[in-house]
Design an enzyme around this catalytic site. Structure first.
Site, short mmCIF file in Angstrom:
data_model
loop_
_atom_site.label_atom_id
_atom_site.label_comp_id
_atom_site.label_asym_id
_atom_site.label_seq_id
_atom_site.Cartn_x
_atom_site.Cartn_y
_atom_site.Cartn_z
N GLY A 251 0.78 -1.23 0.00
CA GLY A 251 0.00 0.00 0.00
C GLY A 251 0.81 1.28 0.00
N GLN A 252 2.14 1.18 -0.17
CA GLN A 252 2.96 2.39 -0.15
C GLN A 252 2.75 3.20 -1.42
OE1 GLN A 252 7.17 1.67 0.39
NE2 GLN A 252 7.63 3.85 0.71
N THR A 253 2.43 4.48 -1.26
CA THR A 253 2.19 5.35 -2.42
C THR A 253 3.24 6.44 -2.58
OG1 THR A 253 0.72 6.74 -1.08
CG2 THR A 253 -0.31 4.98 -2.35
N VAL A 254 3.97 6.76 -1.52
CA VAL A 254 5.09 7.72 -1.59
C VAL A 254 6.36 6.94 -1.31
CG1 VAL A 254 6.14 9.79 -0.61
CG2 VAL A 254 3.65 9.64 -0.81
N HIS A 258 8.19 6.32 5.67
CA HIS A 258 7.58 7.13 6.74
C HIS A 258 6.75 6.21 7.63
CE1 HIS A 258 4.96 7.12 3.19
NE2 HIS A 258 3.91 7.24 4.01
N HIS A 260 3.52 5.86 10.17
CA HIS A 260 2.23 6.45 10.52
C HIS A 260 1.96 6.25 12.00
CE1 HIS A 260 0.50 7.08 6.40
NE2 HIS A 260 1.40 6.15 6.10
#
Length: 287
Positions: A251-254, A258, A260
């Protein structure tokens, strides 16, 4: 790391009758702008002298002036504090100062450059074990001689941008920075799942958490603890989820790692049981 082992760090504070050398340097250069805080002020002599000269200044010291500041400042001074702290303590000071600095403010760190012995030693006067170490900071150096170096710190998102389209390498100047350390910073998520949803972001541009070295990972986890305190104070959540998306299939989009930190509240979902197991919804339940 046992921080209690460094319980006598405050014994390095010195009685003085005059302004400290780094205080003279920043004053002569006209760097004492707006409201000023002396963080780790010891016995408070710089605060006393500068206040008499009309500088709007306050002092904070964990041991001598322990009332933690409630407001933010335009200028923060931190002189000869980091040299007597263990690495984890140093990171905590950097994060605390970053949280007390206004977005457009500047902090000045003075560190010793004349140390010949690092580690614990017996204090000559007090006969207690005190710690000292050389410190190099990843900020702009504005002064250095044989005994002292002064660094200027500004919030990460106020610095000149790098040539990258990565949103975490180029956070906007209007983004609220929660806390920052030498290796890591944190901001609120642009599209929060819940109020207080925060991101802990290493400054090093890599995609996955496991590409970070041990010190970089440790910096993220130290900041996670500090951000949790800030979010708890501001939003008073009743629980937290902590998660890292590593790879597109997760699900990583960037593609800049990082962490959460997602606050949880009574009634924010119908059934919270299973927590992070919900990343695969049909396997969230235990039965």
């Amino acid at each position: 790391m046992n921080l209690n082992a460094n319980q006598y760090s405050h014994l390095t504070a010195k009685e003085r009758d005059s302004l400290s050398f780094p205080a003279r340097v920043v004053k002569e250069r006209g760097l004492l702008m707006g409201d000023v805080l002396d963080f780790g002020c010891g016995f408070g002599k710089d605060v006393e002298i500068l206040a008499k000269q009309g500088i709007p200044i306050e002092g904070y010291d964990k041991h001598y002036f322990p009332e933690f500041p409630e407001k933010k400042f335009d200028t923060i001074l931190c002189f000869y504090v980091l040299n007597v702290l263990l690495p984890e303590e140093q990171a905590s000071v950097l994060m605390e100062i970053s949280s007390l600095l206004k977005p457009s403010g500047k902090a000045y760190f003075a560190v010793r450059r004349d140390l010949v012995y690092e580690g614990f030693r017996t204090h000559r006067v007090h006969q207690k074990p005190t710690y000292q170490t050389n410190v190099v900071l990843p900020f702009q150096s504005i002064f250095r001689n044989a005994s002292c170096e002064i660094y200027e710190y500004r919030h990460y998102n106020q610095l000149q941008k790098v040539a990258s389209t990565c949103p975490f390498c180029n956070p906007g100047e209007d983004v609220e920075l929660i806390v920052e350390s030498g290796r890591t910073f944190s901001i609120f998520d642009k599209y929060p799942v819940n109020p207080g949803h925060s991101l802990i972001i290493p400054k090093k541009h890599v995609s996955g958490y496991f590409e970070l070295n041990f010190k970089e990972q440790a910096s993220c986890l130290l900041m996670l603890n500090q951000v949790k305190k800030e979010v708890q104070k501001r939003f008073n959540p009743e629980g937290f989820n902590v998660g890292i998306n590593i790879g597109e299939k997760a699900g990583q989009t960037v593609s800049h790692v990082h962490i959460h930190l997602i606050p949880r509240y009574e009634g924010d979902v119908e059934d919270p049981r299973g927590g992070v197991r919900g990343v695969v919804p049909e396997r969230k339940n235990y039965f």
